[in-house]
Design a protein around this motif. Structure first.
Motif, short mmCIF file in Angstrom:
data_model
loop_
_atom_site.label_atom_id
_atom_site.label_comp_id
_atom_site.label_asym_id
_atom_site.label_seq_id
_atom_site.Cartn_x
_atom_site.Cartn_y
_atom_site.Cartn_z
N ARG A 87 37.47 36.17 32.99
CA ARG A 87 36.44 35.30 33.57
C ARG A 87 35.50 36.14 34.42
NH1 ARG A 87 35.73 29.87 34.62
NH2 ARG A 87 37.79 29.39 33.73
N TRP B 104 39.93 38.13 36.51
CA TRP B 104 38.62 37.91 37.10
C TRP B 104 37.85 39.23 37.22
CZ3 TRP B 104 40.35 34.45 41.84
CH2 TRP B 104 40.80 33.22 41.34
N SER C 70 28.90 29.55 41.99
CA SER C 70 29.29 30.73 41.22
C SER C 70 28.96 30.50 39.76
CB SER C 70 30.79 31.01 41.37
OG SER C 70 31.20 32.04 40.48
N ARG C 71 28.14 31.40 39.19
CA ARG C 71 27.88 31.37 37.75
C ARG C 71 29.08 32.02 37.05
NH1 ARG C 71 23.05 35.14 37.35
NH2 ARG C 71 24.38 36.17 38.88
N GLU C 72 29.51 31.43 35.93
CA GLU C 72 30.74 31.95 35.31
C GLU C 72 30.67 31.94 33.80
OE1 GLU C 72 34.19 30.09 37.01
OE2 GLU C 72 33.62 30.64 39.06
N LEU D 197 30.49 38.95 37.07
CA LEU D 197 29.80 38.28 35.96
C LEU D 197 28.93 39.26 35.17
CD1 LEU D 197 28.80 35.74 34.41
CD2 LEU D 197 27.04 35.51 36.19
N MET E 145 32.47 36.18 37.06
CA MET E 145 32.01 35.24 38.08
C MET E 145 31.20 35.97 39.13
SD MET E 145 35.57 34.67 40.26
CE MET E 145 36.42 33.89 38.91
N GLY F 27 32.79 33.38 43.58
CA GLY F 27 33.74 32.69 42.71
C GLY F 27 35.15 32.58 43.27
N ARG G 92 30.27 26.76 39.15
CA ARG G 92 31.24 26.15 40.05
C ARG G 92 30.57 25.99 41.40
NH1 ARG G 92 35.44 27.18 36.92
NH2 ARG G 92 37.35 25.97 37.23
N GLU H 166 34.53 24.27 29.06
CA GLU H 166 33.74 25.50 29.18
C GLU H 166 33.46 26.11 27.81
OE1 GLU H 166 34.40 27.92 33.11
OE2 GLU H 166 36.35 27.15 32.45
#
Length: 400
Positions: free
Chosen positions: A129, A201, A106-108, A204, A131, A135, A221, A73
């Motif tokens: 993170r 978490w 899920s965009r992360e 995003l 997300m 996520g 993901r 990543e």
């Protein structure tokens, strides 16, 4: 039972019966073997625990899409055009769909954040993170243990169990400053002791806004659709124009990360243990030579009574092996009491802190135990040979 076996067992009994007279020197051999076994078991348990934390985070049913030709990543960048193209696809592309018919995706993004540990004032770098709301559901082992999940667009965080246990100020309801922004802790989660528990978490878009990374996405993901989902996904990604996109199984992604660090741990652990083993073997050699010297008259008397060289050799060697077995047992017990379940941390993925537990497993104990046993076998061989070559008349004359 043959005469030779009877002689061997009798000489072993004689040797072991004289151990109280040689208690301290015999104990030094036991302790030196135990130290080698405990040190090696500690390093191996560290590597095993790190592997378990990372591999436990990976699921074969989840894929991670990375951009820019990297397999991590860190340094990855997934263009917005690629995301729009992927989400607009209506056919079978190897990705499962949610109840609304969209992709389970899920965009992360991962942002390193510095946090001061209240116990000692040390500054640690943790992973924040960002997300999409989907996520958390794409982490198969993640379970909300307290509170709730973050709300879309809000500056709220959900904290992994290991962070909540180690750092103060992360209780549900607390305000935490990450970067230049205050965040509200709204929940805690566990993930079976995996690497996810060392993450924080958040939404995003909230993370992108707080750290001036608008529009940046490092990974996607997705939940795969069946066993052939990963192959189908890779085939569709290969047709995308622009920067190459790579899809890797989440299990493979974390396994590759664990292999590098666990190999590094073993690289330091094995040479140290082997160096100590050389010293312990020299100690075992000295111990057993002293034992042979101390029992010179006993061995000579038994030889004159008709005992052969083989019983003398075997009994002396057996004593060394039995002492090393005692050291192995003590070392494994000490390592299990000292290291098993002990909390440690190291630099993990994305150059941030990752906590894990040392795990003294059966294979760890067996590997360390075999090294300890080898010390007795090698260290007892030369003294055992010396016992068979003992000059009988001079031994008796010296004790006379």
């Amino acid at each position: 039972m043959s005469s030779a076996l009877k002689q061997i067992f009798l000489m072993i009994r004689v040797n072991l019966g004289s151990l109280p007279r040689r208690l301290w020197i015999s104990l030094s051999m036991v302790l030196s073997v135990a130290l080698v076994v405990a040190v090696l078991a500690g390093f191996l348990a560290m590597g095993r625990g790190f592997e378990a934390a990372l591999q436990g985070a990976g699921s074969p049913g989840i894929a991670v899409i990375l951009g820019g030709g990297t397999n991590q990543e860190t340094g990855s960048d997934v263009p917005a055009e690629a995301i729009r193209s992927l989400t607009a696809m209506t056919g079978e592309i190897g990705v499962a769909r949610n109840a609304a018919g969209g992709l389970a995706l899920s965009r992360e993004i991962v942002v390193p954040v510095d946090v001061v540990r209240a116990s000692d004032g040390a500054e640690q770098t943790l992973s924040l993170r960002g997300m999409d709301p989907a996520g958390p559901a794409l982490r198969d082992r993640a379970v909300l243990s307290e509170g709730r999940l973050f709300s879309p667009g809000a500056r709220e965080i959900v904290v992994g169990g290991r962070i909540a246990d180690e750092f103060s100020g992360f209780a549900v309801g607390d305000k935490v400053r990450l970067g230049a922004v205050d965040w509200t802790v709204v929940g805690h989660f566990t993930s079976g002791g995996s690497a996810f528990e060392s993450e924080i978490w958040a939404d995003l878009e909230a993370v992108q806004s707080a750290f001036d990374r608008q529009g940046q996405v490092q990974s996607l993901r997705v939940r795969l659709a069946g066993g052939g989902g990963l192959s189908a996904l890779r085939e569709h990604l290969s047709a995308f124009p622009g920067a190459p996109l790579t899809a890797v199984s989440e299990a493979d992604l974390y396994a590759a990360q664990s292999e590098h660090t666990s190999s590094l741990i073993r690289l330091f652990g094995w040479p140290l243990a082997l160096l100590m083993a050389v010293g312990a073997t020299a100690g075992a050699l000295n111990t057993m030579m002293s034992s042979v010297s101390d029992r010179a008259m006993e061995i000579a008397t038994l030889r004159l009574l008709g005992f052969g060289r083989l019983p003398a050799f075997t009994a002396t060697w057996a004593e060394a092996v039995l002492l090393s077995v005692a050291g192995v047992a003590l070392g494994i017990l000490a390592s299990w009491l000292a290291f098993n379940g002990w909390q440690a941390s190291t630099m993990g993925a994305n150059n941030t802190k990752m906590a894990f537990q040392l795990d003294v497993t059966t294979d760890v104990a067996l590997t360390a135990g075999l090294l300890g046993l080898a010390i007795g076998i090698i260290g007892g061989a030369l003294p055992a040979l010396a016992a068979t070559r003992l000059p009988l008349t001079s031994a008796l004359r010296a004790r006379g």
